[in-house]
Write a protein that holds these residues in place. Sequence first.
Motif, PDB file in Angstrom:
ATOM      1  N   THR A 145      17.137   8.219  -8.929  1.00  0.00           N
ATOM      2  CA  THR A 145      18.199   9.180  -9.244  1.00  0.00           C
ATOM      3  C   THR A 145      19.523   8.426  -9.170  1.00  0.00           C
ATOM      4  O   THR A 145      19.559   7.262  -8.729  1.00  0.00           O
ATOM      5  CB  THR A 145      18.201  10.348  -8.248  1.00  0.00           C
ATOM      6  OG1 THR A 145      18.726   9.901  -6.997  1.00  0.00           O
ATOM      7  CG2 THR A 145      16.797  10.915  -8.050  1.00  0.00           C
ATOM      8  N   PRO A 146      20.637   9.045  -9.551  1.00  0.00           N
ATOM      9  CA  PRO A 146      21.929   8.333  -9.480  1.00  0.00           C
ATOM     10  C   PRO A 146      22.315   7.898  -8.069  1.00  0.00           C
ATOM     11  O   PRO A 146      23.179   7.025  -7.920  1.00  0.00           O
ATOM     12  CB  PRO A 146      22.916   9.356 -10.040  1.00  0.00           C
ATOM     13  CG  PRO A 146      22.101  10.202 -10.961  1.00  0.00           C
ATOM     14  CD  PRO A 146      20.774  10.325 -10.287  1.00  0.00           C
ATOM     15  N   SER A 147      21.675   8.462  -7.043  1.00  0.00           N
ATOM     16  CA  SER A 147      22.088   8.117  -5.677  1.00  0.00           C
ATOM     17  C   SER A 147      20.921   7.785  -4.747  1.00  0.00           C
ATOM     18  O   SER A 147      21.138   7.566  -3.550  1.00  0.00           O
ATOM     19  CB  SER A 147      22.884   9.276  -5.072  1.00  0.00           C
ATOM     20  OG  SER A 147      22.086  10.454  -5.037  1.00  0.00           O
ATOM     21  N   SER A 148      19.704   7.744  -5.258  1.00  0.00           N
ATOM     22  CA  SER A 148      18.568   7.447  -4.377  1.00  0.00           C
ATOM     23  C   SER A 148      17.428   6.836  -5.187  1.00  0.00           C
ATOM     24  O   SER A 148      17.414   6.894  -6.417  1.00  0.00           O
ATOM     25  CB  SER A 148      18.076   8.711  -3.666  1.00  0.00           C
ATOM     26  OG  SER A 148      17.486   9.605  -4.600  1.00  0.00           O
ATOM     27  N   LEU A 149      16.478   6.275  -4.483  1.00  0.00           N
ATOM     28  CA  LEU A 149      15.281   5.714  -5.110  1.00  0.00           C
ATOM     29  C   LEU A 149      14.227   5.531  -4.022  1.00  0.00           C
ATOM     30  O   LEU A 149      14.516   5.604  -2.829  1.00  0.00           O
ATOM     31  CB  LEU A 149      15.572   4.387  -5.817  1.00  0.00           C
ATOM     32  CG  LEU A 149      16.297   3.285  -5.029  1.00  0.00           C
ATOM     33  CD1 LEU A 149      15.326   2.486  -4.159  1.00  0.00           C
ATOM     34  CD2 LEU A 149      17.019   2.333  -5.982  1.00  0.00           C
ATOM     35  N   VAL A 150      13.002   5.286  -4.478  1.00  0.00           N
ATOM     36  CA  VAL A 150      11.896   5.006  -3.561  1.00  0.00           C
ATOM     37  C   VAL A 150      11.368   3.605  -3.840  1.00  0.00           C
ATOM     38  O   VAL A 150      11.118   3.237  -4.990  1.00  0.00           O
ATOM     39  CB  VAL A 150      10.762   6.042  -3.720  1.00  0.00           C
ATOM     40  CG1 VAL A 150       9.533   5.622  -2.898  1.00  0.00           C
ATOM     41  CG2 VAL A 150      11.237   7.418  -3.281  1.00  0.00           C
ATOM     42  N   LEU A 151      11.234   2.821  -2.776  1.00  0.00           N
ATOM     43  CA  LEU A 151      10.673   1.477  -2.873  1.00  0.00           C
ATOM     44  C   LEU A 151       9.229   1.497  -2.375  1.00  0.00           C
ATOM     45  O   LEU A 151       8.905   2.194  -1.411  1.00  0.00           O
ATOM     46  CB  LEU A 151      11.475   0.493  -2.021  1.00  0.00           C
ATOM     47  CG  LEU A 151      12.948   0.295  -2.363  1.00  0.00           C
ATOM     48  CD1 LEU A 151      13.631  -0.560  -1.301  1.00  0.00           C
ATOM     49  CD2 LEU A 151      13.102  -0.350  -3.735  1.00  0.00           C
ATOM     50  N   SER A 152       8.372   0.739  -3.028  1.00  0.00           N
ATOM     51  CA  SER A 152       6.992   0.575  -2.549  1.00  0.00           C
ATOM     52  C   SER A 152       6.594  -0.873  -2.778  1.00  0.00           C
ATOM     53  O   SER A 152       7.047  -1.522  -3.716  1.00  0.00           O
ATOM     54  CB  SER A 152       6.043   1.526  -3.274  1.00  0.00           C
ATOM     55  OG  SER A 152       6.092   1.328  -4.673  1.00  0.00           O
ATOM     56  N   TRP A 153       5.728  -1.396  -1.885  1.00  0.00           N
ATOM     57  CA  TRP A 153       5.352  -2.801  -1.949  1.00  0.00           C
ATOM     58  C   TRP A 153       3.972  -2.992  -1.334  1.00  0.00           C
ATOM     59  O   TRP A 153       3.406  -2.071  -0.735  1.00  0.00           O
ATOM     60  CB  TRP A 153       6.382  -3.673  -1.222  1.00  0.00           C
ATOM     61  CG  TRP A 153       6.562  -3.308   0.228  1.00  0.00           C
ATOM     62  CD1 TRP A 153       5.881  -3.799   1.299  1.00  0.00           C
ATOM     63  CD2 TRP A 153       7.479  -2.338   0.751  1.00  0.00           C
ATOM     64  NE1 TRP A 153       6.311  -3.208   2.459  1.00  0.00           N
ATOM     65  CE2 TRP A 153       7.302  -2.310   2.161  1.00  0.00           C
ATOM     66  CE3 TRP A 153       8.439  -1.494   0.169  1.00  0.00           C
ATOM     67  CZ2 TRP A 153       8.038  -1.461   2.980  1.00  0.00           C
ATOM     68  CZ3 TRP A 153       9.181  -0.649   0.994  1.00  0.00           C
ATOM     69  CH2 TRP A 153       8.980  -0.648   2.384  1.00  0.00           C
ATOM     70  N   CYS A 154       3.439  -4.177  -1.460  1.00  0.00           N
ATOM     71  CA  CYS A 154       2.159  -4.522  -0.850  1.00  0.00           C
ATOM     72  C   CYS A 154       2.410  -5.267   0.452  1.00  0.00           C
ATOM     73  O   CYS A 154       3.271  -6.150   0.516  1.00  0.00           O
ATOM     74  CB  CYS A 154       1.325  -5.412  -1.769  1.00  0.00           C
ATOM     75  SG  CYS A 154       0.787  -4.594  -3.288  1.00  0.00           S
ATOM     76  N   GLY A 155       1.663  -4.919   1.475  1.00  0.00           N
ATOM     77  CA  GLY A 155       1.793  -5.611   2.748  1.00  0.00           C
ATOM     78  C   GLY A 155       1.339  -7.050   2.649  1.00  0.00           C
ATOM     79  O   GLY A 155       0.810  -7.496   1.625  1.00  0.00           O
ATOM     80  N   PRO A 156       1.512  -7.827   3.721  1.00  0.00           N
ATOM     81  CA  PRO A 156       1.131  -9.242   3.680  1.00  0.00           C
ATOM     82  C   PRO A 156      -0.379  -9.414   3.579  1.00  0.00           C
ATOM     83  O   PRO A 156      -1.145  -8.589   4.077  1.00  0.00           O
ATOM     84  CB  PRO A 156       1.667  -9.794   5.009  1.00  0.00           C
ATOM     85  CG  PRO A 156       1.747  -8.607   5.913  1.00  0.00           C
ATOM     86  CD  PRO A 156       2.086  -7.445   5.033  1.00  0.00           C
ATOM     87  N   SER A 157      -0.808 -10.492   2.936  1.00  0.00           N
ATOM     88  CA  SER A 157      -2.236 -10.781   2.855  1.00  0.00           C
ATOM     89  C   SER A 157      -2.800 -11.147   4.220  1.00  0.00           C
ATOM     90  O   SER A 157      -3.971 -10.924   4.493  1.00  0.00           O
ATOM     91  CB  SER A 157      -2.480 -11.929   1.871  1.00  0.00           C
ATOM     92  OG  SER A 157      -2.067 -11.562   0.578  1.00  0.00           O
ATOM     93  N   TYR A 158      -1.965 -11.727   5.100  1.00  0.00           N
ATOM     94  CA  TYR A 158      -2.396 -12.062   6.459  1.00  0.00           C
ATOM     95  C   TYR A 158      -1.330 -11.582   7.423  1.00  0.00           C
ATOM     96  O   TYR A 158      -0.136 -11.867   7.258  1.00  0.00           O
ATOM     97  CB  TYR A 158      -2.599 -13.570   6.594  1.00  0.00           C
ATOM     98  CG  TYR A 158      -2.989 -14.005   7.988  1.00  0.00           C
ATOM     99  CD1 TYR A 158      -4.169 -13.552   8.578  1.00  0.00           C
ATOM    100  CD2 TYR A 158      -2.187 -14.864   8.727  1.00  0.00           C
ATOM    101  CE1 TYR A 158      -4.529 -13.937   9.853  1.00  0.00           C
ATOM    102  CE2 TYR A 158      -2.542 -15.261  10.006  1.00  0.00           C
ATOM    103  CZ  TYR A 158      -3.714 -14.794  10.566  1.00  0.00           C
ATOM    104  OH  TYR A 158      -4.067 -15.169  11.835  1.00  0.00           O
ATOM    105  N   ASP A 159      -1.776 -10.833   8.433  1.00  0.00           N
ATOM    106  CA  ASP A 159      -0.812 -10.208   9.342  1.00  0.00           C
ATOM    107  C   ASP A 159      -0.413 -11.086  10.514  1.00  0.00           C
ATOM    108  O   ASP A 159       0.284 -10.637  11.429  1.00  0.00           O
ATOM    109  CB  ASP A 159      -1.354  -8.879   9.861  1.00  0.00           C
ATOM    110  CG  ASP A 159      -2.644  -9.037  10.669  1.00  0.00           C
ATOM    111  OD1 ASP A 159      -3.033 -10.191  10.971  1.00  0.00           O
ATOM    112  OD2 ASP A 159      -3.259  -8.009  11.001  1.00  0.00           O
TER     113      ASP A 159
END
Length: 678
Positions: free
Chosen positions: A149-163
């Motif tokens: 939106t003009p003032s917000s967004l949602v980010l998504s990603w993949c976690g690390p392959s090794y923790d």
Amino acid sequence: MDTVSTPEPQSDLLQKSVDNREKERKAVTPKRRVYCSSSPLVEFLNPLEKVQVRVGENAQLHCSFRSLGRTAFCWIHNRKKLVVDGERTHIESSSNSSILTISEVFAADAGSYSLFVRNQRGTAQHTIILNIRDRPERPASCPFVSQLTPSSLVLSWCGPSYDGGSAVTNYVVEIQSLGPSDTRDWTELTSTCKDTTYRVCSGLHPQGEYRFRVRACNDMGISDPSEESDCIKMDTAGRENLSFVDVVIDTTHKVKDHYNIHEKLGVGKFGQVFRLTHKETGRVCAGKFYRAIVSKDKEAARKEIELMKQLHHPKLVQCLGAYDIRSEITMIMEYVAGGELFERIVDEHFEHTEPNSMQYMRQILEGIQYIHRKSIVHLDLKPENIVCVNSVGTLIKIIDFGLARKLEPGKPLMVMHGTPEFVAPEVIHFEPVDLAADMWSIGVICYILLSGESPFQGSSDSETLALVTAASWEFNSEFDDITDEAKDFICKLLKKEKRARMSCEQALAHAWMASSSSSRRVTKSLNKDKMRRFLVRQKWQKTGNAVLALKRMAHLSHRSDGSESPSMSMSEQAVASLEQQLRSQPSFPQTFHDLTEPCGATVYMACVIQGYPNPEVVWLLDDEPLEETERLQIQYKEDGLCTLTLAQVQPEDSGIYKCCASNYLGQALCSARLTVAR
């Protein structure tokens, strides 16, 4: 006429005497070693279960054991034979212990280390988990943007392959402002994000341009930053998910105009999938060629493409393009090279544990949560539609949205399709379905993931459907070692009443999901045999080819005669070679000696026998085989001690007593003279 017998030559008489003696000797039942059924094969003494060190430190894995007779042993790392280089990896062993030392450990040294000990009775093993603690690797993908939106967004990603050997506890989200007057420095948006999604709802200017990146944290530290996102322009709100491909359907070209078509990857109800490479860029993709002959099929294909154009999440396979001409409708998708998740799990080099299973379920929930927020229900969640991103990591994607539907207010959705073992009861009853239908399927997948068996599998589709409609299921024996949190998670999904099932948000907040960050205990590897059989049955049902399924079963398991499959792994070969190391011809490390005893005494002769395979024993007196009687007893114990006890000896018992031990490698003999005094 009298018959005159001709005397036999002396050599023939001697040969007959030898032959008769051999017959008598063969008639004697050889004595075999007797084992105590209550004594353990190998007793491991105060064994370590887990060793935890930091990267760069030295790790020492010590295992002591008690075993009778000679032993042979080897170390196996993550189902592969351990390569001992003598520099960084060193083994010190004795007859009853083995110490494995690894200097300056790397992250790749982590995993399970199994000591296999072989003695004359068989093989035993003990496994030690080596946990290498370090910072996590950086997140496996850049942040993707959605719900702009003009003032917000949602980010998504993949976690690390090794923790890093410790569960990821949180993520740090960073932002870079790209305005003309900005310093382009990275600043922290939050350091307390617990999931792989984050809504940015403050600090964004409607005309601003930004990039984002994330870092993963555990109790050892913070990772390097992920790759940066694409430049996000806030004034382009409405063109959702700018970091993904904006698909434009090509209505003038054929797929062959732009792509080379290679091998077939799969066949589904609505079409076939082939591997493609772009003629100009060489990019590898997957192409779904629809069986769109009649108008109804064409409409279904176009609906799936339109739906896929809306789905932009790292846990979902992405649509990259589409071709729609009169004779052909094709969707171009990203190529996911890792294969089906369950196929990966049954691989002998892959460690399958409850915590790993929980991480897969978390990823599935994250992807389904995204489509549920868009009021889309998948309706065909099953193991074959959960695939691995690549052949080495543990990241997954959800595929095949051919049955997915968008829910519309005031328009009940009723369907009659799906796979019997995974469909919810309301689908079978032809009642209105909603997002809860996917949650039921997720519960079934979780049950199979932890146990290798389907909770509703019947002997036929009709029996399976009856079990589903009755919501009739129970935990099998494989769940004896599964945590109560995991079982509660399944129970709250496999509810007959759909309103009683957890939503994605509730499932992600469940105690089982939280256990990864709070629990440090190591759980044992889960049995894969039932999952192998489950996969065989699935392929069998899918292809209808029993011969192929039986061949696959023979490949996946040991043969019925107890011998190994011809295609043994390196680790299996290493363990099998222990038996070869033990093999030796019989010998007598301890023998008996000449005796002189009075009449009526009890004589006791004892020797110790070594050799593998376990030698068979025959006792002789003056080369005549001896059988057990009330007066003569022979014992052959598990420690190799062989005794002859003779009571109430008489002068005629005098002579040379021999103990003859033999196996297929050879024969050994020890002897002593007994003299019974009158």
